[in-house]
Write a protein that holds these residues in place. Structure first.
Motif, short mmCIF file in Angstrom:
data_model
loop_
_atom_site.label_atom_id
_atom_site.label_comp_id
_atom_site.label_asym_id
_atom_site.label_seq_id
_atom_site.Cartn_x
_atom_site.Cartn_y
_atom_site.Cartn_z
N CYS A 63 -32.76 -0.09 10.19
CA CYS A 63 -33.82 -0.90 10.78
C CYS A 63 -35.17 -0.40 10.28
O CYS A 63 -35.34 0.80 10.02
N ASN A 64 -36.12 -1.31 10.16
CA ASN A 64 -37.46 -0.95 9.68
C ASN A 64 -38.50 -0.96 10.80
O ASN A 64 -39.69 -0.96 10.54
N GLN A 65 -38.03 -0.98 12.05
CA GLN A 65 -38.90 -0.82 13.21
C GLN A 65 -38.30 0.23 14.14
O GLN A 65 -37.12 0.57 14.03
N ARG A 66 -39.13 0.72 15.04
CA ARG A 66 -38.70 1.71 16.03
C ARG A 66 -39.18 1.24 17.40
O ARG A 66 -39.97 1.91 18.06
N CYS A 67 -38.71 0.08 17.83
CA CYS A 67 -39.20 -0.54 19.06
C CYS A 67 -38.94 0.35 20.27
O CYS A 67 -37.83 0.86 20.46
N LEU A 68 -39.95 0.51 21.11
CA LEU A 68 -39.83 1.35 22.29
C LEU A 68 -38.74 0.85 23.23
O LEU A 68 -38.09 1.64 23.92
N PHE A 69 -38.52 -0.47 23.27
CA PHE A 69 -37.57 -1.04 24.22
C PHE A 69 -36.15 -1.13 23.68
O PHE A 69 -35.24 -1.59 24.37
N VAL A 155 -28.12 -15.61 14.26
CA VAL A 155 -28.71 -14.42 13.64
C VAL A 155 -29.99 -14.08 14.40
O VAL A 155 -30.84 -14.95 14.60
N VAL A 156 -30.12 -12.82 14.80
CA VAL A 156 -31.32 -12.34 15.48
C VAL A 156 -32.04 -11.37 14.55
O VAL A 156 -31.48 -10.33 14.17
N SER A 157 -33.28 -11.70 14.18
CA SER A 157 -34.05 -10.89 13.23
C SER A 157 -35.41 -10.55 13.81
O SER A 157 -35.97 -11.31 14.61
N ASN A 158 -35.96 -9.42 13.37
CA ASN A 158 -37.32 -9.07 13.78
C ASN A 158 -38.38 -9.78 12.94
O ASN A 158 -39.57 -9.63 13.20
N GLY A 159 -37.95 -10.52 11.93
CA GLY A 159 -38.88 -11.34 11.16
C GLY A 159 -39.71 -10.61 10.14
O GLY A 159 -40.60 -11.21 9.52
N THR A 160 -39.44 -9.35 9.89
CA THR A 160 -40.28 -8.56 9.00
C THR A 160 -40.04 -8.85 7.53
O THR A 160 -40.84 -8.44 6.69
N ARG A 161 -38.94 -9.56 7.23
CA ARG A 161 -38.63 -9.83 5.82
C ARG A 161 -38.49 -11.35 5.62
O ARG A 161 -37.38 -11.88 5.48
N PRO A 162 -39.62 -12.05 5.58
CA PRO A 162 -39.58 -13.51 5.49
C PRO A 162 -38.91 -14.02 4.23
O PRO A 162 -38.37 -15.13 4.21
N LEU A 188 -45.98 -1.26 20.19
CA LEU A 188 -44.69 -1.45 20.84
C LEU A 188 -43.51 -1.38 19.87
O LEU A 188 -42.49 -0.75 20.18
N CYS A 189 -43.64 -2.00 18.73
CA CYS A 189 -42.52 -2.09 17.78
C CYS A 189 -42.50 -0.98 16.74
O CYS A 189 -41.50 -0.78 16.06
N ARG A 190 -43.60 -0.28 16.59
CA ARG A 190 -43.70 0.87 15.69
C ARG A 190 -43.06 0.60 14.32
O ARG A 190 -42.12 1.29 13.91
N PRO A 191 -43.55 -0.42 13.62
CA PRO A 191 -42.97 -0.77 12.32
C PRO A 191 -43.18 0.32 11.28
O PRO A 191 -44.17 1.06 11.33
N LYS A 192 -42.27 0.39 10.33
CA LYS A 192 -42.36 1.39 9.26
C LYS A 192 -43.15 0.87 8.07
O LYS A 192 -43.12 1.46 6.99
N GLY A 193 -43.84 -0.24 8.28
CA GLY A 193 -44.67 -0.82 7.23
C GLY A 193 -45.65 -1.80 7.84
O GLY A 193 -45.70 -1.98 9.06
N ASP A 194 -46.41 -2.45 7.01
CA ASP A 194 -47.41 -3.43 7.46
C ASP A 194 -46.72 -4.79 7.52
O ASP A 194 -46.76 -5.57 6.58
N TYR A 195 -46.11 -5.10 8.68
CA TYR A 195 -45.21 -6.25 8.77
C TYR A 195 -45.72 -7.42 9.61
O TYR A 195 -45.06 -8.45 9.66
N TRP A 196 -46.85 -7.28 10.29
CA TRP A 196 -47.27 -8.33 11.22
C TRP A 196 -47.39 -9.69 10.53
O TRP A 196 -46.90 -10.70 11.05
N GLU A 197 -48.01 -9.72 9.39
CA GLU A 197 -48.16 -10.99 8.67
C GLU A 197 -46.80 -11.53 8.24
O GLU A 197 -46.58 -12.74 8.19
N GLY A 198 -45.88 -10.63 7.94
CA GLY A 198 -44.53 -11.06 7.60
C GLY A 198 -43.82 -11.72 8.78
O GLY A 198 -43.11 -12.71 8.62
N VAL A 199 -44.01 -11.15 9.97
CA VAL A 199 -43.44 -11.75 11.18
C VAL A 199 -43.99 -13.16 11.37
O VAL A 199 -43.23 -14.11 11.63
#
Length: 298
Positions: A63-69, A155-162, A188-199
Motif C-alpha cells: 500500500c502507498n498510504q498509511r491511513c490512521l483508521f 474493486v475498492v481503491s484509494n484512487g492514488t493511481r488514476p 489522515l491518510c499519510r500518503p507516501k507521495g503527493d497523491y491528492w491530485e491523483g485522487v
C-alpha cells in the motif's frame, strides 16, 4: 518474502496463494454469518450481493498510504514479493475461499444448499481485503479474467493511481474520499507521495461507469466541511456514495481512540449534509454497519 505481518495475518484467517506472494483470501464475518443462515452484509441490502458467495481477496498487501483508521499492521511492511499472474489468482481464489469456510461445513445451522453455494458456486469477488489493489501491476487483467469466469467484481481503491483506475472496468468501482481537502488528506491518510491530485483525477473517472465514493468518517479528524465533500462528489458524479463510520478494530486501535468511532446517527447526520451539498439523497442505510448509501436526487 514472508514477513512478520504475513505471519500475523495468517493467524487472523488470511489464506495466502503462495509463499512468494502477499495475494490472499479471507472469508469475512458476514460471509460466515450468512452461511449459517444469519444476516448478510450491507452490500446485499444495497446491491443484492449474497455474502456467503462473495470472495473477499487482495492481489497484494502493498500500500502507498498509511491511513490512521486502517485496521492492518503498518509495523511490518511487505517490501519484495513475486506477483502472481491473474490466471493463478483466479484459479486459486475459489479453493482458498472454500478452505477458509471449511470449519462451517458440519455446523448445524449450515444447510447443504448454502454450503454448496458458498464453496462450489461463489459468484462475487470483492477486491478489498487489505493493501491497495492498484499496486498490483496486472489489476485490470485480473478484473477482466474474473468477469470472464462468471464473477461480478467490486474493486475498492484509494484512487492514488488514476492511470490504473482508468483501465479498470469492474462491476462496481469504489474510490475512497476520506478528506474534504488536501491538508486533511495528508494528515489522515499519510500518503507516501503527493497523491491528492491523483485522487481527484480518479474521482473524475467515475461518471462513465457504475461506481461508488467511499467516505470513512473519523470523529475529530475528517468530520468537517461537508459542503466540500459535496462539491467533490458533485463533480465526480458517482452512481452511489457510501458514508461509513470508522470502526475501532485491528491495529487502528493503537492509533485512534474508541471515541473517534461515530454512532450511526452521527454518520447519518453528516451524510445528510453531504447529500444536500452534492445534490444526492439517502437511498438506504445500515445502522449495524454504520453506513449510509446516497444516490443522485433526480
Amino acid at each position: 518474502m514472508r514477513s512478520k505481518a504475513c505471519d500475523a495475518l495468517r493467524k487472523q484467517g488470511y489464506l495466502f496463494f503462495s509463499p512468494e506472494s502477499s495475494a490472499a483470501v479471507k472469508p469475512c464475518m458476514w460471509s460466515k454469518r450468512a452461511l449459517r443462515g444469519g444476516d448478510m452484509c450491507y452490500k446485499h441490502q444495497f446491491y443484492g450481493i449474497e455474502s456467503h458467495r462473495c470472495i473477499q481477496m487482495t492481489p497484494t498487501l502493498r500500500c502507498n498510504q498509511r491511513c490512521l483508521f486502517c485496521w492492518r499492521s503498518m509495523e511490518h511492511e511487505v517490501e519484495n514479493e513475486i506477483e502472481l499472474t491473474p490466471e493463478a489468482i483466479v484459479s486459486g481464489a475459489q479453493k482458498l475461499h472454500k478452505k477458509g469456510l471449511a470449519g462451517y461445513k458440519p455446523h448445524r445451522d449450515v444447510t447443504p444448499e448454502m454450503w454448496q453455494e458458498a464453496s462450489e458456486f461463489p459468484n462475487q469477488v470483492a477486491i478489498s481485503l487489505s493493501g491497495e489493489p492498484t499496486c498490483y501491476s496486472q489489476l485490470p487483467a485480473l478484473v477482466d479474467l474474473f468477469k470472464e469466469n462468471g464473477y461480478t467484481v467490486f474493486v475498492v481503491s484509494n484512487g492514488t493511481r488514476p492511470e490504473v483506475v482508468e483501465k479498470l472496468h469492474p462491476t462496481q468501482l469504489y474510490i475512497s474520499l476520506d478528506a474534504p481537502d488536501e491538508d486533511t488528506y495528508t494528515m489522515l491518510c499519510r500518503p507516501k507521495g503527493d497523491y491528492w491530485e491523483g485522487v481527484l483525477q480518479s474521482l473524475s473517472l467515475l461518471s462513465t461507469r457504475r461506481s461508488a465514493v467511499r467516505v470513512t468518517l473519523v470523529k475529530g479528524l475528517n468530520d468537517h466541511s461537508p459542503e466540500a465533500y459535496g462539491r467533490i462528489i458533485a463533480d465526480a458524479h458517482p452512481s452511489f456514495v457510501e458514508v461509513k463510520g470508522y470502526m475501532y478494530l485491528g491495529y487502528s486501535r493503537s492509533r485512534l481512540s474508541m471515541d473517534q468511532m461515530p454512532e450511526h446517527a452521527y454518520v447519518r447526520s453528516f451524510a445528510e449534509k453531504i447529500a444536500e451539498s452534492a445534490g444526492y439523497r439517502i437511498r438506504d442505510e445500515s445502522p449495524v454497519s454504520r453506513v449510509v448509501c446516497l444516490e443522485e436526487d433526480l
